[in-house]
Design a protein around this motif. Structure first.
Motif, short mmCIF file in Angstrom:
data_model
loop_
_atom_site.label_atom_id
_atom_site.label_comp_id
_atom_site.label_asym_id
_atom_site.label_seq_id
_atom_site.Cartn_x
_atom_site.Cartn_y
_atom_site.Cartn_z
N ALA A 1 0.84 -1.22 0.00
CA ALA A 1 0.00 0.00 0.00
C ALA A 1 0.86 1.25 0.00
O ALA A 1 0.41 2.32 -0.47
N LEU A 2 2.08 1.14 0.52
CA LEU A 2 2.96 2.31 0.50
C LEU A 2 3.32 2.69 -0.93
O LEU A 2 3.45 3.88 -1.25
N ARG A 3 3.46 1.69 -1.75
CA ARG A 3 3.76 1.96 -3.15
C ARG A 3 2.57 2.65 -3.83
O ARG A 3 2.75 3.59 -4.61
N ASP A 4 1.39 2.18 -3.49
CA ASP A 4 0.19 2.79 -4.06
C ASP A 4 0.00 4.21 -3.56
O ASP A 4 -0.62 5.04 -4.25
N ALA A 5 0.52 4.49 -2.36
CA ALA A 5 0.39 5.84 -1.81
C ALA A 5 1.40 6.81 -2.40
O ALA A 5 1.38 8.00 -2.07
N GLY A 6 2.33 6.31 -3.20
CA GLY A 6 3.26 7.20 -3.86
C GLY A 6 4.66 7.21 -3.29
O GLY A 6 5.50 8.03 -3.71
N LEU A 7 4.97 6.30 -2.34
CA LEU A 7 6.33 6.26 -1.79
C LEU A 7 7.29 5.67 -2.80
O LEU A 7 6.92 4.83 -3.63
N SER A 8 8.52 6.13 -2.74
CA SER A 8 9.54 5.65 -3.67
C SER A 8 10.06 4.29 -3.21
O SER A 8 9.81 3.82 -2.10
N ILE A 9 10.82 3.66 -4.12
CA ILE A 9 11.40 2.35 -3.82
C ILE A 9 12.36 2.45 -2.63
O ILE A 9 12.39 1.59 -1.75
N SER A 10 13.18 3.51 -2.60
CA SER A 10 14.14 3.66 -1.50
C SER A 10 13.45 3.83 -0.17
O SER A 10 13.88 3.30 0.87
N GLU A 11 12.32 4.62 -0.17
CA GLU A 11 11.58 4.83 1.09
C GLU A 11 10.95 3.54 1.58
O GLU A 11 10.96 3.24 2.78
N ILE A 12 10.42 2.74 0.64
CA ILE A 12 9.85 1.45 1.05
C ILE A 12 10.97 0.52 1.56
O ILE A 12 10.78 -0.23 2.52
N ALA A 13 12.14 0.55 0.93
CA ALA A 13 13.25 -0.30 1.38
C ALA A 13 13.68 0.06 2.79
O ALA A 13 13.96 -0.82 3.62
N ARG A 14 13.74 1.37 3.09
CA ARG A 14 14.10 1.77 4.46
C ARG A 14 13.03 1.36 5.45
O ARG A 14 13.33 0.98 6.59
N GLU A 15 11.78 1.40 5.03
CA GLU A 15 10.67 1.05 5.93
C GLU A 15 10.65 -0.45 6.21
O GLU A 15 10.37 -0.88 7.32
N THR A 16 10.94 -1.26 5.21
CA THR A 16 10.87 -2.72 5.37
C THR A 16 12.19 -3.35 5.80
O THR A 16 12.23 -4.51 6.19
N GLY A 17 13.27 -2.58 5.67
CA GLY A 17 14.57 -3.14 6.02
C GLY A 17 15.16 -4.02 4.95
O GLY A 17 16.09 -4.78 5.22
N LEU A 18 14.66 -3.94 3.73
CA LEU A 18 15.16 -4.74 2.62
C LEU A 18 15.96 -3.86 1.67
O LEU A 18 15.88 -2.64 1.72
N HIS A 19 16.66 -4.51 0.76
CA HIS A 19 17.41 -3.77 -0.25
C HIS A 19 16.44 -3.24 -1.30
O HIS A 19 15.43 -3.90 -1.63
N ARG A 20 16.75 -2.09 -1.84
CA ARG A 20 15.83 -1.47 -2.79
C ARG A 20 15.68 -2.30 -4.07
O ARG A 20 14.61 -2.30 -4.69
N ARG A 21 16.73 -3.01 -4.48
CA ARG A 21 16.60 -3.86 -5.65
C ARG A 21 15.63 -5.01 -5.39
O ARG A 21 14.86 -5.40 -6.28
N THR A 22 15.67 -5.53 -4.18
CA THR A 22 14.73 -6.60 -3.82
C THR A 22 13.31 -6.08 -3.82
O THR A 22 12.38 -6.75 -4.29
N VAL A 23 13.12 -4.87 -3.27
CA VAL A 23 11.78 -4.29 -3.24
C VAL A 23 11.25 -4.08 -4.64
O VAL A 23 10.09 -4.40 -4.96
N ARG A 24 12.08 -3.55 -5.53
CA ARG A 24 11.64 -3.30 -6.91
C ARG A 24 11.27 -4.59 -7.62
O ARG A 24 10.26 -4.67 -8.33
#
Length: 470
Positions: A16-39
């Protein structure tokens, strides 16, 4: 890479964070995962876990010799990679480096082990590598060199090794015994070689260090002489756990190196020649770059020696003490050799104490007489076994057999000077050799009949007596 179920659900929770407009890097920091994994996982369809495509393995130079290596591993599963590489180069002209062989063995050993039915835990043998600061640690071990001096009458030779853990600077000396006195005497020589004392020394559970063996997890009781020696030279004793030779791998490796580079292919006539051969090899060893720490051993050894503790001015001499009985020949047995004691101060089966150092054997009385010292005898320690170390003065007063004589009977024994004519008459009568030379007069029996007043003995009288008896 395959994510586990928890992380996959966590990623869906933050979609839902992605749907709300958060960037990949912001979601990675929130989840504790690497941004490439999130993407990658946000772009995939829900309900599917993307798989990484396996990269094709590049052919290696060692693949052409895979069947040879596999055959060697089936015969000896733990065959060293360095040995395999050497044999490939010598026998098959292999042009690749050792690392290619090492990488192939990482895949081949488990596969061959599964074929042979060997459990994976039997191949583990893993340990944690450690490094120390200069002067902090040394490791000690024995080597058995067998009958290298058997041709000169020395049945067994042992090599004592001490290696400084920081620099791998070696020390080695050779002995004919592994007893308490020889063990700690080699330590003093090692300290003099390095010019100082390390902070701690690592040992096996040898009987010269450990008083007795205990169950795993319990404190190991140390030998009293080991405690006294370590306290005098101010170092700590580090005893390894049972069956953990990797804890002192530096000195274990050094035993093989000295055997290959100093002893192999050479002949020696004495222990001193073997010690001299090692000392002549040390500069060459110190000039080499060690493959583990990547520095020249001699350069690193200079820092190691500078950090060692000073050697005390007064040495601590360890003596191995034993009780022995005195034999009828005034000899005492110790370590396969015989040592003499004074005949006037001992008796048969008397209990004496032997104090053995690396160079001397002293024999002491357990119950000395009033006003006498306990020391009975002191001898240099014999090399090897089967020797007799005797002080001839210890046998003063014992029969030496100089009065015994034999003859064939053809000639009379010659009289001694004191028994020849001219001595006293009583001595001539009591001495057999002088009495044999006295002239005896010969008289007929009738002379003795006249003196006694009896009639002479006749054959007729004899016949008359015989008739009467009938």
């Amino acid at each position: 890479m395959v994510l586990d179920a928890e992380r996959w659900l966590e990623l869906r929770r933050f979609r839902a964070l992605r749907d709300a407009g958060l960037s990949i890097s912001e979601i990675a920091r929130e989840t504790g995962l690497h941004r490439r994994t999130v993407r990658k996982y946000l772009n995939a369809e829900l309900g599917q876990t993307p798989q990484r495509a396996a990269r094709p393995r590049r052919p290696l130079a060692v693949d052409a010799f895979a069947h040879v290596i596999d055959a060697w591993l089936r015969a000896e599963l733990l065959l060293k990679g360095t040995v395999i590489h050497e044999r490939l180069v010598e026998q098959y002209g292999f042009a690749g480096n050792y690392q290619r062989v090492k990488l192939y063995l990482q895949e081949a050993r488990p596969r061959i082990a599964a074929e042979l039915g060997i459990a994976p835990d039997q191949l583990a043998g893993l340990h944690r590598r450690f490094e120390v600061v200069p002067g902090a640690q040394a490791q000690v071990d024995w080597g058995d060199e067998g009958g290298i001096l058997a041709h000169v009458g020395v049945a067994k030779v042992y090599s004592f090794h001490m290696v400084l853990s920081y620099s791998r600077d070696p020390f080695c000396c050779f002995t004919t015994s592994q007893d308490l006195a020889a063990f700690w005497g080699c330590h003093r020589r090692a300290f003099a070689h390095f010019g100082g004392v390390p902070g701690s020394i690592v040992y096996d559970r040898t009987k010269t260090v450990v008083r007795r063996h205990v169950a795993p997890g319990l404190a190991v009781p140390l030998h009293p002489e080991a405690v006294g020696f370590a306290g005098h030279y101010d170092f700590d004793i580090d005893v390894l756990a049972a069956y953990r030779p990797t804890g002192k791998g530096r000195v274990e490796r050094q035993v093989t190196i000295v055997r290959d580079h100093v002893l192999a292919g050479r002949g020696f006539a004495s222990i001193e020649q073997m010690d001299a051969a090692f000392l002549a090899w040390v500069p060459d060893r110190r000039s080499r770059t060690h493959r583990t720490h990547g520095e020249v051993i001699g350069v690193r050894a200079a820092r190691d020696h500078a950090a060692l503790r000073p050697i005390p001015n007064r040495p601590y001499v360890v003596t191995d003490r034993h009780l022995r009985h005195v034999g009828k020949d005034c000899l005492v047995a110790y370590a396969g050799n015989l040592y003499s004691v004074p005949a006037r101060r001992v008796r048969h089966r008397q209990l004496v104490e032997i104090r053995a150092s690396a160079a001397t054997i002293t024999i002491h009385a357990t119950t000395p007489a009033a006003g006498e010292d306990t020391l009975l005898a002191s001898h240099p320690r014999a090399v090897g076994r089967g020797a007799r170390v005797v002080d001839e003065t210890h046998w003063d007063g014992l029969p030496d057999g100089h009065t015994r004589a034999v003859t064939t009977g053809d000639t009379l024994p010659q009289p001694r000077l004191r028994d020849r004519p001219g001595g006293s008459p009583l001595q001539a009568l009591l001495t057999r050799a002088a009495a044999a030379q006295v002239t005896v007069a010969a008289r007929p029996l009738s002379v003795y009949d006249q003196i006694a007043g009896t009639s002479p003995f006749t054959p007729a009288r004899t016949n008359h007596l015989k008739d009467v008896s009938k």
